[in-house]
Scaffold this active site. Structure first.
Site, PDB file in Angstrom:
ATOM      1  N   LYS A 112       0.820  -1.215   0.000  1.00  0.00           N
ATOM      2  CA  LYS A 112       0.000   0.000   0.000  1.00  0.00           C
ATOM      3  C   LYS A 112       0.854   1.266   0.000  1.00  0.00           C
ATOM      4  CE  LYS A 112      -4.233  -2.086   1.445  1.00  0.00           C
ATOM      5  NZ  LYS A 112      -3.808  -3.494   1.618  1.00  0.00           N
TER       6      LYS A 112
HETATM    7  C1  LIG Z   1      -4.410  -4.580   0.873  1.00  0.00           C
HETATM    8  C2  LIG Z   1      -3.643  -5.822   0.724  1.00  0.00           C
HETATM    9  C3  LIG Z   1      -3.981  -6.807  -0.240  1.00  0.00           C
HETATM   10  C4  LIG Z   1      -5.199  -6.700  -1.137  1.00  0.00           C
HETATM   11  O1  LIG Z   1      -5.081  -5.723  -2.118  1.00  0.00           O
HETATM   12  P1  LIG Z   1      -6.378  -5.199  -2.920  1.00  0.00           P
HETATM   13  O2  LIG Z   1      -5.910  -4.048  -3.729  1.00  0.00           O
HETATM   14  O3  LIG Z   1      -7.367  -4.796  -1.841  1.00  0.00           O
HETATM   15  O4  LIG Z   1      -6.897  -6.319  -3.741  1.00  0.00           O
HETATM   16  C5  LIG Z   1      -3.159  -7.921  -0.359  1.00  0.00           C
HETATM   17  N1  LIG Z   1      -2.083  -8.096   0.450  1.00  0.00           N
HETATM   18  C6  LIG Z   1      -1.738  -7.178   1.395  1.00  0.00           C
HETATM   19  C7  LIG Z   1      -0.545  -7.457   2.266  1.00  0.00           C
HETATM   20  C8  LIG Z   1      -2.491  -6.016   1.573  1.00  0.00           C
HETATM   21  O5  LIG Z   1      -2.136  -5.114   2.515  1.00  0.00           O
END
Ligand SMILES: *Cc1c(COP(=O)(O)O)cnc(C)c1O
Length: 465
Positions: A112
């Site tokens: 993120k």
């Molecule tokens: C947020 C997240 C995801 C999922 O990503 P999306 O964009 O919501 O599909 C997968 N793995 C981790 C570690 C995350 O923090």
């Protein structure tokens, strides 16, 4: 570049307004009115360009004239300087044809950061231009809160309040939110569950007087700018692997943001063989692809909590595209989901089957994958990445495939230790986290109390410069 809502009745907006609005006023999500494409020469130039240079080429068509290439270059440079490697998202080859794209080299060890670090700079830039301020309020079950606080801690124009369920996030996750010292970021432990935190955030957005008085804004995964920022690393990976026939990507999926960025890369002109949706035991997307019905079940807790989701918010964006941009179809589907917890994919089903593959990994599959990658390649997967590793093995047998790695294993030490017997340590530059002083507020699950707190702390309402 203009943006339209998936539900068809919100006003058309430019990039800057879409950035600040998040959700459209008709409840829909914004998409470009016409998809841009990159010239073949531009894509062919990527092997000689840096991550930041590729980011500018990929993102600028989405901002249009509202943000210049030079401004974007400055913001991307600053955003990605917070990563611990100049490659930003390095590739690690496990065997010829199978690579891991490490998206976790940012300050909070999860993917993120890639989007949030740029989003914070974009928001500051736009607010500066307008001489305005904003307040961001969000709820987190773990990763998003830390990424938001880290990204906005140096913001001059934005105050951030993140709610987390008291006692229900991991130590590392909490400390990432509670140790930054800047006065504009606030972590708040709520006596309640993650759902209570989310309900409080929703209630604040629905209170229009309050919303206007503090210039409330959102940074959750439906924010279009987050998706755009994630498109970069698909092009980056392809450019470094020098594959022109089209790679396959296996993507750990929760809210469908990361994999929708892969779909966007394809629309921009990247050759992609298979886009593989990887789910854990919460398998609503693989079931939808198999049966043609998107049907909710109750969420089950797994070792990959960021994928423990039943409503994949960004799937609405794909539904709009796959139905031939039929906003009436999208509205009906969302109404049916709210009232009956399911909807029929109708005309979008055959498109879904041709655009994506989908695999769900059980908790046993995840544990096997973590042991197997360690034994075969000496590589430590986190539980989210392990779901994608399982999906890659099943769909492509690991040939010409990139597995997106969304978190560092040290973010989930208990799960890894229970599987391998070894506890992964934090990278040296983050060890201080475990000693730093924490600062957070603890508040009851009470909307009025929380609104008073937000009003008293945020500069958008108090007029403090
Ligand atoms: C947020 C997240 C995801 C999922 O990503 P999306 O964009 O919501 O599909 C997968 N793995 C981790 C570690 C995350 O923090």
């Amino acid at each position: 570049m203009k943006y339209i809502s998936t539900r068809g009745t919100a006003p058309t907006l430019g990039f800057e307004d879409v950035l600040l609005a998040g959700l459209a006023r008709d409840g829909g999500l914004y998409l470009p009115d016409v998809w841009p494409t990159l010239k073949a020469e531009t894509i062919a130039s990527f092997p000689n360009k840096s991550f930041v240079e590729i980011a500018v080429d990929v993102i600028h068509p989405f901002t249009g004239d509202e943000i210049s290439r030079a401004e974007l270059h400055r913001m991307a440079t600053e955003a990605y300087a917070t990563f611990d490697t100049p490659e930003v998202t390095p590739l690690v080859e496990l065997k010829p044809g199978l690579s891991i794209l490490e998206l976790f080299h940012g300050p909070t060890l999860a993917f993120k950061d890639v989007a949030m670090q740029l989003l914070a700079r974009l928001m500051d830039h736009v607010l500066e231009k307008r001489n305005a301020r904003a307040t961001i309020v969000g709820a987190t079950s773990g990763d998003t809160g830390g990424a938001a606080i880290e990204a906005f801690r140096s913001s001059k124009r934005v105050d951030v309040v993140i709610l987390f369920p008291e006692g229900r996030v991991s130590d590392v996750q909490r400390r990432m939110m509670t140790t930054p010292k800047e006065a504009n970021v606030h972590a708040v432990a709520i006596h309640g569950t993650f759902d209570d935190c989310q309900a409080l955030v929703k209630a604040m957005f629905n209170d229009h007087d309050f919303r206007d008085s503090v210039e409330l804004s959102g940074v959750n995964s439906i924010n279009w700018a987050r998706i755009v920022a994630q498109v970069t690393y698909y092009f980056w990976a392809a450019s470094r692997l020098g594959n022109t026939k089209g790679l396959s990507f296996a993507v750990p999926t929760g809210n469908f943001g990361d994999i929708f960025a892969g779909y966007a890369a394809k629309r921009l002109g990247l050759e992609i063989d298979k886009l593989i949706i990887a789910s854990n035991a919460n398998d609503i997307l693989p079931r939808a692809l198999e049966t043609g019905v998107y049907a909710m079940k109750d969420v089950v807790a797994t070792m990959s909590p960021s994928m423990d989701i039943q409503i994949s918010s960004n799937f609405e964006r794909y539904l709009f595209e796959a139905s031939g941009r039929d906003s009436a179809f999208v509205r009906d589907a969302m109404t049916s989901l709210a009232s009956r917890r399911e909807f029929d994919l109708g005309p979008a089903w055959s498109k879904l089957k041709s655009d994506f593959a989908a695999v769900s990994a059980t908790e046993g599959d995840v544990a096997d994958a973590i042991r197997n990658a360690k034994a075969t390649y000496g590589y430590g997967l986190d539980p989210h990445t392990a779901c994608a590793y399982v999906a890659a093995e099943r769909e492509t047998a690991g040939s010409n495939t990139v597995v997106l790695s969304t978190a560092h294993p040290a973010k989930f030490p208990d799960a890894i230790e229970s599987i391998t017997g070894e506890r992964p340590g934090l990278p040296a530059h983050l060890e201080h986290l475990l000693q730093d002083t924490e600062r957070f507020e603890t508040l009851p699950n009470d909307l009025a109390v929380l609104q008073d707190f937000v009003r008293s702390r945020c500069r958008a309402s108090t007029g403090v410069q």
